[in-house]
Scaffold this active site. Structure first.
Site, PDB file in Angstrom:
ATOM      1  N   CYS A  60      16.506  55.224  26.148  1.00 40.61           N
ATOM      2  CA  CYS A  60      16.391  55.675  27.539  1.00 40.61           C
ATOM      3  C   CYS A  60      14.943  55.712  27.995  1.00 40.61           C
ATOM      4  CB  CYS A  60      17.003  57.061  27.703  1.00 40.61           C
ATOM      5  SG  CYS A  60      18.738  57.117  27.289  1.00 40.61           S
ATOM      6  N   LEU A  61      14.518  54.666  28.691  1.00 41.24           N
ATOM      7  CA  LEU A  61      13.164  54.614  29.222  1.00 41.24           C
ATOM      8  C   LEU A  61      13.211  54.602  30.748  1.00 41.24           C
ATOM      9  CD1 LEU A  61      10.069  54.189  28.887  1.00 41.24           C
ATOM     10  CD2 LEU A  61      10.531  51.751  28.677  1.00 41.24           C
ATOM     11  N   THR A  62      13.832  53.560  31.311  1.00 37.71           N
ATOM     12  CA  THR A  62      13.893  53.349  32.762  1.00 37.71           C
ATOM     13  C   THR A  62      14.488  54.547  33.505  1.00 37.71           C
ATOM     14  OG1 THR A  62      14.226  51.024  32.314  1.00 37.71           O
ATOM     15  CG2 THR A  62      14.835  51.774  34.506  1.00 37.71           C
TER      16      THR A  62
ATOM     17  N   ARG B 237      34.693  10.954  32.366  1.00 39.66           N
ATOM     18  CA  ARG B 237      35.521  10.096  33.197  1.00 39.66           C
ATOM     19  C   ARG B 237      35.467   8.679  32.675  1.00 39.66           C
ATOM     20  NH1 ARG B 237      34.372  10.903  39.379  1.00 39.66           N
ATOM     21  NH2 ARG B 237      33.094   9.054  39.163  1.00 39.66           N
TER      22      ARG B 237
ATOM     23  N   GLN C 223      21.387  11.946  35.766  1.00 41.78           N
ATOM     24  CA  GLN C 223      20.525  12.071  34.579  1.00 41.78           C
ATOM     25  C   GLN C 223      19.293  12.906  34.913  1.00 41.78           C
ATOM     26  OE1 GLN C 223      19.628   7.997  33.565  1.00 41.78           O
ATOM     27  NE2 GLN C 223      21.787   7.455  33.275  1.00 41.78           N
TER      28      GLN C 223
ATOM     29  N   GLU D  76      13.285  44.047  30.547  1.00 43.90           N
ATOM     30  CA  GLU D  76      12.032  43.972  29.778  1.00 43.90           C
ATOM     31  C   GLU D  76      10.887  43.474  30.678  1.00 43.90           C
ATOM     32  OE1 GLU D  76      11.784  45.114  26.684  1.00 43.90           O
ATOM     33  OE2 GLU D  76      13.934  45.464  26.500  1.00 43.90           O
TER      34      GLU D  76
END
Lengths: 656, 656
Positions: B138-140, B312, B324, B422
């Site tokens: 629990c940080l935020t 296909r 491509q 993060e």
């Protein structure tokens, strides 16, 4: 207009059950509320967003009336029509899936029967308008999306009837909305076989389900295509496979052609292309609406993210220049694309009216091509910007933007397929450049809507900025477009000498050339029409802020072509590039005080917006807490199992 | 390693019930299958994809061993470790949510207790490793995401205990995975108050739920944050609010500091920054994994889209050069980012080992800064490319890409938050440029990992291409970086004279300058390390194809800076820009025959990939039909209501 609306909403409650996130949006709720639009009143409760509101240099209601157009203010007799339009607008921003179901039944299926059929389809048309049947539109097949001429479903004349058949898996009809469980009738495109040969792709309106049991008729298998994300999960995109299904001859939508009871094919079309141009209208009507989806995506994205950016009391993230730079250009995109789409739609309605009234002029043929080229360019430009806007808005809201209650990811999912349906963006860009190349072979390039007039001019290199940055941007675009035309054609000619066919060559000159050309052509038209709109605004404060809105959009889209402009020789040295970029930053900063006011001009009311972060009162954190508190101290059944599991592990370990 | 894995998976079945799309991925299924990785065998059933496989210029298994590294081939004694790593890898591509739950318990919670605690936390550590408890981190807090020093939760010494308190709504802990229903313990960051003043941010390990009832302990309220999209819906991101919750003194993670029973604060840290650098490791470990998420997103996206592109039978869409061009650069991105991340992770492990062993050298301090700068630049570069890849892959698969069974939208949702957690990408880019600016004030810019060595060199303008395009790209980057350093610093000094504070100024020089600088710094390092990796490949065919893979990645990322290179004066006229772009197209075309082989090198097995479009056997249409046929002739309950509704409308109308 309210009545078909009900049909579209009919299965909403059930469809929503698939997606728990939408459960709380019930049918009754929409029907009750959706008509009460454009009556936004601001509840002045939270200081900060209102502080930002006060900074606006213009009057929100005045500008809203200018953007929405006069009909909402003055055209009293058409009030019902205006209300209906507002309802469709609202439904589009509220739930595109429901909007699509309504549109597919009433407009796509209905319009196809109306424009491709004749008097003998009057009863089907009446049933459609009276909602006695539910329609769907079957064109796409499993392995053929964008190339309509390659469709393989067959309708073969046999003993006074048509026999519908699906020759292989790849020919199964798919993506038809309303089909999986609800549609009773379908417009079906199939290769018509009679007199021993294929007469080409034709359309038919057939019944597909028994009206009482709702079971598919003999020789028809129908199913859903499985789960999809966002609003589209409830659209009933279905597949349909024919196994020698028989239908009467009148099912052929026979405008300009017919099959007699003896199986003789008759046609009044002089050429294949004349036949195709009748079908064109039906296929193009969708693209108009999709351009508006691009604008709506920009508006919803920036409404949520900009209001959330001013929600924090101490140092709102809105104050970071990077945050402004990430969001305000997309807000401007919402305005300018919306303005463009409204004008384009007016042109299109005029065109369709002239076609329907039987006009067969050179100019109308020209207009058909120009509409095709412009919609094929503007649809990608608009929808890509919309998707970008939603992605950037989610990121700009940080982690909280990822919560379902922000609605941002849900919106991105729901808008995502706009890049693909009615023509995959990259595929249709090629159609746009093909029309431009053909146009360049003609003696002049004047067109009915004027979007190609400049193609043969010789644009000048950059020699300094004027006092109108939008004019400067348009000059750069003209040079860029000329350069891309030249390099595309040079490489086309070069490849032709290698003996490759034109299909292959057209594919090989896309990257960095024809593909970019179509994008630039579309952006130029959007800016040009934006300029003409802003010039006509009489009220000064609205005009001034809209000039900056247009400038920022123009600079933002041109910036992506800067490298090509340097390569083309339009400019050299730092002056042009630095000038464009510093104008970008300065214009963005100058719009910062107006941003919240501009959001208020276009934002739908809260119950349509449906975002905890983007509510009009700016109380994002309170609304987040409302969501959080719903889940306080929950105790799901597995908690007991988990406690037992942990206790058992602990016991086992203490025994060791 | 299998044991904590079980804990992470414990609630999977329940979590999955929220999202019907995931129902079929049961826990037992994963546990059974996840260990059987890297045993890919190709079932040669469908001709077309195998035709494409045969075109590859290299051997798939040889190249896979080169990319995966020797440990999988030779290191027999570490076979269990290798298996465990493979399991984590697989879990990451299978379901990031489950991977996160495992990682948060064992690595984030566990590592925090291990590295920030002391002997008195040995029992908690043992319980963690033995899965007798479930941990969360629990940080935020609700209104503070990225600025850790602004956290407001308090832990106040009172009568021999700590009292945890949440002073206001904005200080509620949130986003803690595992918390909502499962966590019994938490590492909590709070401002420590004792001796009448705030001692700064400290970490604690506290019990949050009763082990038997699983109810939150007194003074604690816990809840879920509500629905989220994709894999993250089952992660139990929770919020926690303290109301004078009391916990014993030993809960302080007391490496380098402590509070005595009398409430006296003692510390062996000489400075605030020394204390912070201990915490740094715990906070940085996540970013390493997230860089790999960028590579994984590229790999999964292009595996699905490229295999579908050859499905296909007549004219596969893969044959279009634009198709491509849309996909192969992202496939190359998957390779090059993966290679970069592996080397970076090795550096990081070495760094952590030296920190843990107590080393306190100048070089280690330098390395700490460089790791911070490089991870803060590479994480945005990698994750943005991954998200772009998934969006482009969805579009490149057309409408069928939008079906849930393609997994592409699901993957985009699941990878989406990697841009935010993060450290929000744009925020951490600023940290990277700040470190670069500080470095430039030192006498030299040599760094332990060598990523800043060139910063004080005077790079030359473009004077023609060499015979190594990657070297040419690196030269351009060096010039670009020098230009961005100069313009950032020039504008910094200019703004300083206006009296603004440095926080404001640093924000104002982001757009087009410091922000781009950090991106360029990250990309340069990724290309540089890629070049060194490819140089060391001994086997010639693998080396040759990897040279082209690296070239395409390098050209693709440089292309986005072309305009800035022209503005900077690095080049003028068409030569450089045209040269880069034609190399881009040619390199892309040259890799087309190798594309399906390259996919096979990195693709996970089908049951992990979980896509109807991307299966190894190339039978996309058959698999689509399997999905479609599940929904054949369904008859949901509302069909009867609809039939009645339509009949009633018909009756009403016939009465009129």
């Amino acid at each position: 207009m309210v009545v078909p609306f009900t049909v579209a909403l009919y299965t909403l409650a059930e469809a929503r059950a698939i997606n728990p996130a939408q459960k709380n949006r019930s049918r009754a709720f929409i029907l009750k509320e959706v008509m009460s639009l454009k009556t936004i009143t601001f509840s002045m409760t939270t200081p900060l967003i209102d502080e930002y509101r006060k900074k606006a240099s213009f009057d929100v209601n005045t500008l809203r009336n200018i953007i929405d157009g006069e009909e909402f203010v003055e055209a009293k007799p058409q009030e019902d029509f205006a209300k209906a339009l507002a309802a469709i607008d609202a439904l589009e921003t509220f739930d595109q899936g429901t909007a699509a179901r309504y549109f597919l039944h009433a407009n796509v299926f209905g319009s196809a029967v109306r424009s491709l059929g004749t008097d003998r389809h009057a009863e089907t048309l009446r049933q459609t308008e009276q909602n006695e049947i539910v329609g769907c539109f079957c064109l796409t097949e499993v392995s053929h999306g964008s190339n309509t001429q390659k469709m393989q479903t067959t309708a073969t004349f046999d003993k006074g009837e048509f026999v519908f058949h699906t020759p292989n898996i790849g020919a199964i009809k798919c993506w038809a909305g309303n089909l999986s469980h609800s549609a009773t009738h379908a417009v079906v495109f199939a290769q018509l076989h009679t007199e021993g040969r294929c007469q080409g792709l034709h359309s038919f309106v057939i019944q597909v389900r028994d009206m009482k049991t709702m079971k598919p008729l003999p020789g028809i298998a129908i199913g859903d295509m499985g789960e999809k994300p966002g609003d589209w999960n409830g659209v009933e995109n279905g597949w349909m496979k024919f196994d020698h299904h028989r239908a009467p001859l009148w099912t052929l939508l026979n405008k300009g052609c017919d099959v007699t009871p003896e199986g003789k094919y008759v046609t009044s079309f002089k050429s294949q292309s004349e036949k195709q141009s009748v079908t064109l209208g039906t296929l193009s009507v969708g693209r108009m609406g999709i351009i508006m989806k691009g604008a709506n995506a920009c508006i919803l994205a920036t409404t949520i993210a900009l209001r959330y950016s001013v929600a924090r009391q101490e140092m709102p993230v809105f104050e970071y220049p990077l945050q402004q730079y990430r969001l305000i250009p997309y807000l401007c995109g919402g305005f300018i694309i919306k303005i463009f789409q409204k004008r384009f739609q007016n042109h299109f309605v005029e065109y369709m009216w002239r076609v329907m009234s039987g006009e067969k002029s050179e100019e109308l043929a020209e207009m058909s091509k120009e509409i095709h080229a412009l919609s094929a360019a503007a649809k990608p430009v608009a929808t890509w910007m919309g998707i970008e806007a939603l992605g950037e808005a989610r990121r700009a809201c940080g982690g909280h933007g990822f919560l379902t209650c922000s609605r941002l990811n849900d919106l991105r999912e729901s808008f995502d397929p706009s890049q693909t349906y009615e023509g995959e963006n990259n595929m249709i860009l090629q159609q746009s450049s093909n029309i431009i190349f053909a146009k360049l072979k003609e003696p002049h390039t004047r067109t009915p809507m004027g979007t190609m007039n400049y193609l043969l001019d010789t644009p000048k290199q950059f020699s300094g900025f004027s006092n109108c940055i939008v004019e400067d941007v348009l000059s750069a675009y003209k040079y860029l477009i000329r350069h891309l035309v030249k390099t595309s054609m040079r490489d086309y000619e070069k490849l032709k000498t290698t003996g490759k066919d034109s299909f292959t060559i057209r594919n090989e000159i896309q990257v960095h050339r024809a593909h970019t050309l179509s994008i630039a052509y579309g952006e130029h038209a959007i800016i040009q029409w934006g300029l003409e709109f802003v010039r006509d605004i009489a009220e000064q404060k609205s005009k001034q802020v809209m000039q900056r809105v247009l400038s920022l959009y123009s600079l933002f889209v041109l910036d992506k072509h800067l490298a090509t402009l340097y390569i083309s020789g339009y400019c050299s040295g730092p002056e042009f590039g630095d000038g464009i970029r510093s104008s970008l930053r300065l214009t963005c900063a100058s719009l910062a005080p107006d941003a919240i006011g501009l959001v208020d001009v276009l934002a739908p009311p809260d119950f349509i917006l449906g975002s905890s972060l983007g509510a009009e009162d700016g109380r994002a954190y309170d609304r987040l807490m409302e969501v959080f508190l719903k889940h306080e101290n929950e105790s799901p059944p597995f908690q007991k199992d988990l406690a037992n599991f942990l206790a058992q592990r602990s016991n086992n370990n203490s025994k060791l």
